[in-house]
Scaffold this motif. Sequence first.
Motif, PDB file in Angstrom:
ATOM      1  N   MET A   1       0.829  -1.208   0.000  1.00 34.98           N
ATOM      2  CA  MET A   1       0.000   0.000   0.000  1.00 34.98           C
ATOM      3  C   MET A   1       0.865   1.261   0.000  1.00 34.98           C
ATOM      4  N   GLU A   2       1.969   1.201   0.793  1.00 35.44           N
ATOM      5  CA  GLU A   2       2.881   2.347   0.861  1.00 35.44           C
ATOM      6  C   GLU A   2       3.479   2.671  -0.493  1.00 35.44           C
ATOM      7  N   LYS A   3       3.841   1.602  -1.228  1.00 37.28           N
ATOM      8  CA  LYS A   3       4.434   1.792  -2.556  1.00 37.28           C
ATOM      9  C   LYS A   3       3.446   2.480  -3.496  1.00 37.28           C
ATOM     10  N   VAL A   4       2.199   2.076  -3.433  1.00 34.72           N
ATOM     11  CA  VAL A   4       1.158   2.680  -4.274  1.00 34.72           C
ATOM     12  C   VAL A   4       1.015   4.160  -3.953  1.00 34.72           C
ATOM     13  N   ILE A   5       1.050   4.486  -2.649  1.00 34.96           N
ATOM     14  CA  ILE A   5       0.924   5.884  -2.210  1.00 34.96           C
ATOM     15  C   ILE A   5       2.115   6.703  -2.711  1.00 34.96           C
ATOM     16  N   ASN A   6       3.344   6.124  -2.617  1.00 35.76           N
ATOM     17  CA  ASN A   6       4.552   6.825  -3.074  1.00 35.76           C
ATOM     18  C   ASN A   6       4.502   7.109  -4.568  1.00 35.76           C
ATOM     19  N   ILE A   7       4.071   6.105  -5.335  1.00 39.33           N
ATOM     20  CA  ILE A   7       3.964   6.283  -6.777  1.00 39.33           C
ATOM     21  C   ILE A   7       2.944   7.366  -7.111  1.00 39.33           C
ATOM     22  N   THR A   8       1.809   7.333  -6.389  1.00 32.88           N
ATOM     23  CA  THR A   8       0.762   8.337  -6.602  1.00 32.88           C
ATOM     24  C   THR A   8       1.275   9.735  -6.292  1.00 32.88           C
ATOM     25  N   GLN A   9       2.057   9.849  -5.210  1.00 32.67           N
ATOM     26  CA  GLN A   9       2.617  11.143  -4.833  1.00 32.67           C
ATOM     27  C   GLN A   9       3.581  11.660  -5.896  1.00 32.67           C
ATOM     28  N   ARG A  10       4.408  10.750  -6.427  1.00 29.48           N
ATOM     29  CA  ARG A  10       5.371  11.163  -7.449  1.00 29.48           C
ATOM     30  C   ARG A  10       4.663  11.621  -8.718  1.00 29.48           C
ATOM     31  N   ILE A  11       3.610  10.889  -9.085  1.00 29.42           N
ATOM     32  CA  ILE A  11       2.845  11.261 -10.276  1.00 29.42           C
ATOM     33  C   ILE A  11       2.210  12.628 -10.082  1.00 29.42           C
ATOM     34  N   SER A  12       1.689  12.862  -8.860  1.00 25.01           N
ATOM     35  CA  SER A  12       1.028  14.138  -8.580  1.00 25.01           C
ATOM     36  C   SER A  12       2.020  15.300  -8.583  1.00 25.01           C
ATOM     37  N   MET A  13       3.325  14.993  -8.420  1.00 28.75           N
ATOM     38  CA  MET A  13       4.353  16.026  -8.414  1.00 28.75           C
ATOM     39  C   MET A  13       4.741  16.476  -9.820  1.00 28.75           C
ATOM     40  N   ILE A  14       4.309  15.733 -10.833  1.00 32.64           N
ATOM     41  CA  ILE A  14       4.627  16.108 -12.210  1.00 32.64           C
ATOM     42  C   ILE A  14       3.880  17.396 -12.552  1.00 32.64           C
ATOM     43  N   SER A  15       4.606  18.405 -12.924  1.00 31.64           N
ATOM     44  CA  SER A  15       3.987  19.702 -13.191  1.00 31.64           C
ATOM     45  C   SER A  15       3.329  19.725 -14.563  1.00 31.64           C
ATOM     46  N   THR A  16       2.367  20.613 -14.700  1.00 34.14           N
ATOM     47  CA  THR A  16       1.676  20.789 -15.989  1.00 34.14           C
ATOM     48  C   THR A  16       2.668  21.222 -17.061  1.00 34.14           C
ATOM     49  N   SER A  17       3.626  22.045 -16.661  1.00 35.42           N
ATOM     50  CA  SER A  17       4.616  22.537 -17.622  1.00 35.42           C
ATOM     51  C   SER A  17       5.433  21.384 -18.214  1.00 35.42           C
ATOM     52  N   SER A  18       5.740  20.385 -17.390  1.00 39.12           N
ATOM     53  CA  SER A  18       6.522  19.245 -17.885  1.00 39.12           C
ATOM     54  C   SER A  18       5.748  18.449 -18.925  1.00 39.12           C
ATOM     55  N   VAL A  19       4.466  18.268 -18.675  1.00 37.80           N
ATOM     56  CA  VAL A  19       3.616  17.564 -19.647  1.00 37.80           C
ATOM     57  C   VAL A  19       3.547  18.362 -20.949  1.00 37.80           C
ATOM     58  N   GLN A  20       3.471  19.697 -20.826  1.00 37.34           N
ATOM     59  CA  GLN A  20       3.434  20.544 -22.015  1.00 37.34           C
ATOM     60  C   GLN A  20       4.718  20.411 -22.829  1.00 37.34           C
ATOM     61  N   HIS A  21       5.849  20.332 -22.114  1.00 31.53           N
ATOM     62  CA  HIS A  21       7.145  20.258 -22.799  1.00 31.53           C
ATOM     63  C   HIS A  21       7.374  18.918 -23.499  1.00 31.53           C
ATOM     64  N   LEU A  22       6.596  17.915 -23.181  1.00 28.25           N
ATOM     65  CA  LEU A  22       6.693  16.650 -23.925  1.00 28.25           C
ATOM     66  C   LEU A  22       6.214  16.843 -25.356  1.00 28.25           C
ATOM     67  N   ARG A  23       5.327  17.816 -25.552  1.00 29.16           N
ATOM     68  CA  ARG A  23       4.822  18.179 -26.891  1.00 29.16           C
ATOM     69  C   ARG A  23       4.383  16.947 -27.695  1.00 29.16           C
ATOM     70  N   ILE A  24       3.533  16.153 -27.097  1.00 32.37           N
ATOM     71  CA  ILE A  24       3.067  14.921 -27.752  1.00 32.37           C
ATOM     72  C   ILE A  24       2.411  15.201 -29.110  1.00 32.37           C
ATOM     73  N   PRO A  25       1.575  16.248 -29.253  1.00 34.07           N
ATOM     74  CA  PRO A  25       0.988  16.519 -30.579  1.00 34.07           C
ATOM     75  C   PRO A  25       2.034  16.806 -31.656  1.00 34.07           C
ATOM     76  N   PHE A  26       3.242  17.246 -31.233  1.00 34.76           N
ATOM     77  CA  PHE A  26       4.307  17.573 -32.180  1.00 34.76           C
ATOM     78  C   PHE A  26       4.768  16.331 -32.962  1.00 34.76           C
ATOM     79  N   SER A  27       4.458  15.139 -32.422  1.00 33.28           N
ATOM     80  CA  SER A  27       4.812  13.894 -33.103  1.00 33.28           C
ATOM     81  C   SER A  27       4.141  13.782 -34.463  1.00 33.28           C
ATOM     82  N   LEU A  28       3.067  14.564 -34.656  1.00 29.98           N
ATOM     83  CA  LEU A  28       2.372  14.571 -35.948  1.00 29.98           C
ATOM     84  C   LEU A  28       3.337  14.854 -37.092  1.00 29.98           C
TER      85      LEU A  28
END
Length: 310
Positions: A1-28
């Motif tokens: 259970m602790e591991k699941v919580i840690n993973i969830t916390q790390r995912i929640s720490m990912i900033s919106t800006s980082s997701v934007q910088h992946l530029r997934i639509p740019f793969s087009l």
Amino acid sequence: MEKVINITQRISMISTSSVQHLRIPFSLFLMPVFFFALALTPNHNEWRIIWVFIALHLFLYPSSNGYNSYFDKDEESIGGLKHPPKVTKDLYWLSMVFFLIAIGIGGTINLSFALMLMVYGVVSMAYSHPSIRIKKYPWWSWFIAGFFQGYFTFATTYAGLSDLGWDVLIKPHVAIPGLLTSLMLWGNYPLTQVYQHGEDSRRGDRTLSLVLGIKGTFLFAAIVFMVTGAAFTWFFLARNQSQILWIFLGAMTPITIYFLVWFSFIRLNPVKYANYHWAMGMNYFSALALNAFFIYYFLENTQFIQVLGH
């Protein structure tokens, strides 16, 4: 259970800006290479098609985008982001996770394909990493970017789709169309740099567009585009596909018109029109027209259209 919580916390720490910088639509913009390889692949398998596409376009390319953004720390417009947000440390780790996922997916097909994905990723990292930074060498960066996003990616895609190994890199039926994709990218690559001269200069990156100048960049691109058109003409005629050639030329027409109109404005006022909007417009026109053509080429080459007709 602790591991699941840690993973969830790390995912929640990912900033919106980082997701934007992946530029997934740019793969087009790199999808035409995938569809061209798909059109020429003789051994189609539904699951391999899906997993190769996902590995490249949803994980490997975004990983490369994020990694390069992390080290570039651009403050002005970049491909796919007119106003790039400030990068944060989690972008580095997010890009590495995406990279590992891409390799992992590749491993489900075969080891060679996974290693090819890894080579592409390492080269893309060297492009922006400060200890190597290929980006600051104008001709080397131009050649390497076009070679790996074109020829190498075409061969990698072909290997993944057909469950083959490294030997595809030297097979003429793979190498020739692979080089054609590199030609397309070698023509377009400097155009993606024309609006970044100021930031590139301040950072000490001597891009090819900076070396050529704005007008010189367009003249250079025009020459490479003409060579590319001649090379594709030869390719389709050598395969006795004159009808396909006319459709290809039709797909290239709106791209050519856009380029010529943009070039005419550049000749009037280079500084004003060498901007993000015109450059992205060129990318979108090229991507939409070429994706449409290569999807058609895949359907025609595999006789899928004829099968549907019956």
